[in-house]
Design a protein around this motif. Structure first.
Motif, PDB file in Angstrom:
ATOM      1  N   LYS A  83     -11.124   6.106  -0.380  1.00  0.00           N
ATOM      2  CA  LYS A  83     -10.369   5.278  -1.312  1.00  0.00           C
ATOM      3  C   LYS A  83      -9.172   4.589  -0.686  1.00  0.00           C
ATOM      4  O   LYS A  83      -8.628   3.672  -1.284  1.00  0.00           O
ATOM      5  CB  LYS A  83      -9.915   6.127  -2.498  1.00  0.00           C
ATOM      6  CG  LYS A  83     -11.035   6.696  -3.313  1.00  0.00           C
ATOM      7  CD  LYS A  83     -10.500   7.551  -4.419  1.00  0.00           C
ATOM      8  CE  LYS A  83     -10.149   8.896  -3.854  1.00  0.00           C
ATOM      9  NZ  LYS A  83      -9.851   9.906  -4.843  1.00  0.00           N
ATOM     10  N   ALA A  84      -8.751   5.019   0.462  1.00  0.00           N
ATOM     11  CA  ALA A  84      -7.528   4.459   1.033  1.00  0.00           C
ATOM     12  C   ALA A  84      -7.646   2.953   1.262  1.00  0.00           C
ATOM     13  O   ALA A  84      -6.735   2.197   0.916  1.00  0.00           O
ATOM     14  CB  ALA A  84      -7.176   5.171   2.336  1.00  0.00           C
ATOM     15  N   TRP A  85      -8.760   2.514   1.818  1.00  0.00           N
ATOM     16  CA  TRP A  85      -8.940   1.080   2.066  1.00  0.00           C
ATOM     17  C   TRP A  85      -9.098   0.319   0.757  1.00  0.00           C
ATOM     18  O   TRP A  85      -8.602  -0.797   0.608  1.00  0.00           O
ATOM     19  CB  TRP A  85     -10.151   0.832   2.955  1.00  0.00           C
ATOM     20  CG  TRP A  85      -9.826   1.020   4.393  1.00  0.00           C
ATOM     21  CD1 TRP A  85     -10.124   2.109   5.155  1.00  0.00           C
ATOM     22  CD2 TRP A  85      -9.110   0.120   5.234  1.00  0.00           C
ATOM     23  NE1 TRP A  85      -9.645   1.944   6.430  1.00  0.00           N
ATOM     24  CE2 TRP A  85      -9.019   0.719   6.507  1.00  0.00           C
ATOM     25  CE3 TRP A  85      -8.543  -1.131   5.048  1.00  0.00           C
ATOM     26  CZ2 TRP A  85      -8.387   0.116   7.580  1.00  0.00           C
ATOM     27  CZ3 TRP A  85      -7.910  -1.740   6.120  1.00  0.00           C
ATOM     28  CH2 TRP A  85      -7.843  -1.117   7.361  1.00  0.00           C
ATOM     29  N   ILE A  86      -9.792   0.889  -0.189  1.00  0.00           N
ATOM     30  CA  ILE A  86      -9.981   0.226  -1.488  1.00  0.00           C
ATOM     31  C   ILE A  86      -8.637   0.061  -2.186  1.00  0.00           C
ATOM     32  O   ILE A  86      -8.314  -1.019  -2.698  1.00  0.00           O
ATOM     33  CB  ILE A  86     -10.971   1.019  -2.363  1.00  0.00           C
ATOM     34  CG1 ILE A  86     -12.355   0.966  -1.734  1.00  0.00           C
ATOM     35  CG2 ILE A  86     -11.001   0.459  -3.784  1.00  0.00           C
ATOM     36  CD1 ILE A  86     -13.357   1.871  -2.371  1.00  0.00           C
ATOM     37  N   PHE A  87      -7.841   1.132  -2.221  1.00  0.00           N
ATOM     38  CA  PHE A  87      -6.514   1.031  -2.836  1.00  0.00           C
ATOM     39  C   PHE A  87      -5.639   0.031  -2.087  1.00  0.00           C
ATOM     40  O   PHE A  87      -4.897  -0.723  -2.706  1.00  0.00           O
ATOM     41  CB  PHE A  87      -5.813   2.390  -2.874  1.00  0.00           C
ATOM     42  CG  PHE A  87      -6.325   3.308  -3.940  1.00  0.00           C
ATOM     43  CD1 PHE A  87      -6.657   2.835  -5.191  1.00  0.00           C
ATOM     44  CD2 PHE A  87      -6.470   4.655  -3.691  1.00  0.00           C
ATOM     45  CE1 PHE A  87      -7.113   3.677  -6.175  1.00  0.00           C
ATOM     46  CE2 PHE A  87      -6.922   5.512  -4.669  1.00  0.00           C
ATOM     47  CZ  PHE A  87      -7.258   5.017  -5.917  1.00  0.00           C
ATOM     48  N   PHE A  88      -5.731   0.048  -0.763  1.00  0.00           N
ATOM     49  CA  PHE A  88      -4.924  -0.884   0.028  1.00  0.00           C
ATOM     50  C   PHE A  88      -5.228  -2.334  -0.351  1.00  0.00           C
ATOM     51  O   PHE A  88      -4.331  -3.112  -0.647  1.00  0.00           O
ATOM     52  CB  PHE A  88      -5.172  -0.647   1.525  1.00  0.00           C
ATOM     53  CG  PHE A  88      -4.577  -1.690   2.408  1.00  0.00           C
ATOM     54  CD1 PHE A  88      -3.204  -1.783   2.562  1.00  0.00           C
ATOM     55  CD2 PHE A  88      -5.376  -2.597   3.077  1.00  0.00           C
ATOM     56  CE1 PHE A  88      -2.637  -2.757   3.383  1.00  0.00           C
ATOM     57  CE2 PHE A  88      -4.830  -3.567   3.897  1.00  0.00           C
ATOM     58  CZ  PHE A  88      -3.453  -3.645   4.047  1.00  0.00           C
ATOM     59  N   VAL A  89      -6.495  -2.688  -0.332  1.00  0.00           N
ATOM     60  CA  VAL A  89      -6.887  -4.071  -0.632  1.00  0.00           C
ATOM     61  C   VAL A  89      -6.549  -4.428  -2.080  1.00  0.00           C
ATOM     62  O   VAL A  89      -5.953  -5.481  -2.353  1.00  0.00           O
ATOM     63  CB  VAL A  89      -8.389  -4.293  -0.336  1.00  0.00           C
ATOM     64  CG1 VAL A  89      -8.856  -5.636  -0.846  1.00  0.00           C
ATOM     65  CG2 VAL A  89      -8.658  -4.161   1.151  1.00  0.00           C
ATOM     66  N   CYS A  90      -6.909  -3.581  -3.012  1.00  0.00           N
ATOM     67  CA  CYS A  90      -6.667  -3.875  -4.435  1.00  0.00           C
ATOM     68  C   CYS A  90      -5.177  -3.923  -4.756  1.00  0.00           C
ATOM     69  O   CYS A  90      -4.737  -4.794  -5.521  1.00  0.00           O
ATOM     70  CB  CYS A  90      -7.368  -2.849  -5.314  1.00  0.00           C
ATOM     71  SG  CYS A  90      -9.168  -2.971  -5.250  1.00  0.00           S
ATOM     72  N   SER A 157      -0.448   0.959   2.093  1.00  0.00           N
ATOM     73  CA  SER A 157      -0.436   0.531   3.498  1.00  0.00           C
ATOM     74  C   SER A 157      -0.123   1.717   4.409  1.00  0.00           C
ATOM     75  O   SER A 157      -0.758   1.894   5.448  1.00  0.00           O
ATOM     76  CB  SER A 157       0.616  -0.556   3.719  1.00  0.00           C
ATOM     77  OG  SER A 157       0.342  -1.680   2.962  1.00  0.00           O
ATOM     78  N   PHE A 158       0.857   2.506   4.020  1.00  0.00           N
ATOM     79  CA  PHE A 158       1.222   3.686   4.796  1.00  0.00           C
ATOM     80  C   PHE A 158       0.034   4.642   4.906  1.00  0.00           C
ATOM     81  O   PHE A 158      -0.259   5.165   5.988  1.00  0.00           O
ATOM     82  CB  PHE A 158       2.416   4.379   4.152  1.00  0.00           C
ATOM     83  CG  PHE A 158       2.819   5.652   4.823  1.00  0.00           C
ATOM     84  CD1 PHE A 158       3.527   5.626   6.010  1.00  0.00           C
ATOM     85  CD2 PHE A 158       2.479   6.884   4.266  1.00  0.00           C
ATOM     86  CE1 PHE A 158       3.901   6.808   6.638  1.00  0.00           C
ATOM     87  CE2 PHE A 158       2.842   8.059   4.890  1.00  0.00           C
ATOM     88  CZ  PHE A 158       3.556   8.026   6.078  1.00  0.00           C
ATOM     89  N   ARG A 159      -0.657   4.868   3.783  1.00  0.00           N
ATOM     90  CA  ARG A 159      -1.796   5.781   3.790  1.00  0.00           C
ATOM     91  C   ARG A 159      -2.911   5.304   4.713  1.00  0.00           C
ATOM     92  O   ARG A 159      -3.545   6.101   5.401  1.00  0.00           O
ATOM     93  CB  ARG A 159      -2.356   5.946   2.382  1.00  0.00           C
ATOM     94  CG  ARG A 159      -1.569   6.862   1.538  1.00  0.00           C
ATOM     95  CD  ARG A 159      -2.269   7.072   0.238  1.00  0.00           C
ATOM     96  NE  ARG A 159      -1.582   8.068  -0.542  1.00  0.00           N
ATOM     97  CZ  ARG A 159      -1.725   8.206  -1.833  1.00  0.00           C
ATOM     98  NH1 ARG A 159      -2.526   7.404  -2.494  1.00  0.00           N
ATOM     99  NH2 ARG A 159      -1.069   9.140  -2.475  1.00  0.00           N
ATOM    100  N   VAL A 160      -3.179   4.007   4.712  1.00  0.00           N
ATOM    101  CA  VAL A 160      -4.262   3.484   5.539  1.00  0.00           C
ATOM    102  C   VAL A 160      -3.884   3.507   7.011  1.00  0.00           C
ATOM    103  O   VAL A 160      -4.647   3.978   7.857  1.00  0.00           O
ATOM    104  CB  VAL A 160      -4.642   2.050   5.100  1.00  0.00           C
ATOM    105  CG1 VAL A 160      -5.516   1.369   6.137  1.00  0.00           C
ATOM    106  CG2 VAL A 160      -5.347   2.087   3.765  1.00  0.00           C
TER     107      VAL A 160
END
Length: 178
Positions: A83-90, A157-160
């Protein structure tokens, strides 16, 4: 963080809290926009349908509230997917859309307060004071939600990007190859 009874990541709690804050703010600004109207004996009725920027605002407020609700629920579901990339983009997309909404609302407020004499559009707030006052409140609520989404975009962003090693400098790269 032991408040929730188990070792929960503090960043996850902040993320969820910000998303939960965005939901009522977006819904309140959406509801205030949809119900904002004022009748005037001289000029008639003014409502959100009369201004295309407010239609855009209603759409983005609904998208941000819906996304925040889906994101807060899915953030607590384990192994849904990466989910990290999905949350980042969204989060980035919604944050930019909300910034665009703040800009369009600022433009609308400027025009209703000052008008534009070059295109013979006079100011409207002297005739529609309650409508303009509610627009100010809507802008404040949406601006707070935008700040929350800005913080959410930083968190995502930090998470990704903390999952990756920092890039090597040119000297370190030379040392590794030799």
């Amino acid at each position: 963080m032991m408040i929730l009874g188990e070792n929960v990541n503090t960043l996850k709690v902040i993320d969820s809290s910000l998303r939960l804050i965005v939901i009522p703010l977006s819904i309140a600004s959406l509801w205030l926009t949809l119900t904002n109207y004022q009748d005037n004996d001289t000029y008639g009725r003014l409502e959100f349908n009369n201004l295309k920027g407010l239609k855009f605002f209603v759409s983005i407020s609904a998208i941000s509230a819906g996304y925040a609700l889906i994101a807060v629920v899915s953030s607590w579901v384990k192994n849904l997917m990466n989910k990290a990339w999905i949350f980042f983009v969204c989060d980035q997309v919604v944050a930019y859309l909300m910034v665009a909404c703040v800009g369009s609302m600022g433009d609308i407020l400027y025009l209703v307060y000052n008008g534009n004499q070059k295109v013979t559009w006079s100011e409207a707030c002297s005739s529609y004071g309650r409508f303009c006052a509610r627009l100010n409140l809507i802008l404040v609520l949406h601006f707070i939600a935008t700040i929350c989404f800005f913080a959410l975009s930083l968190i995502s962003s930090f998470r990704v990007f903390t999952r990756f090693e920092p890039p090597l400098s040119s000297k370190e790269a030379e040392n590794e190859t030799t």
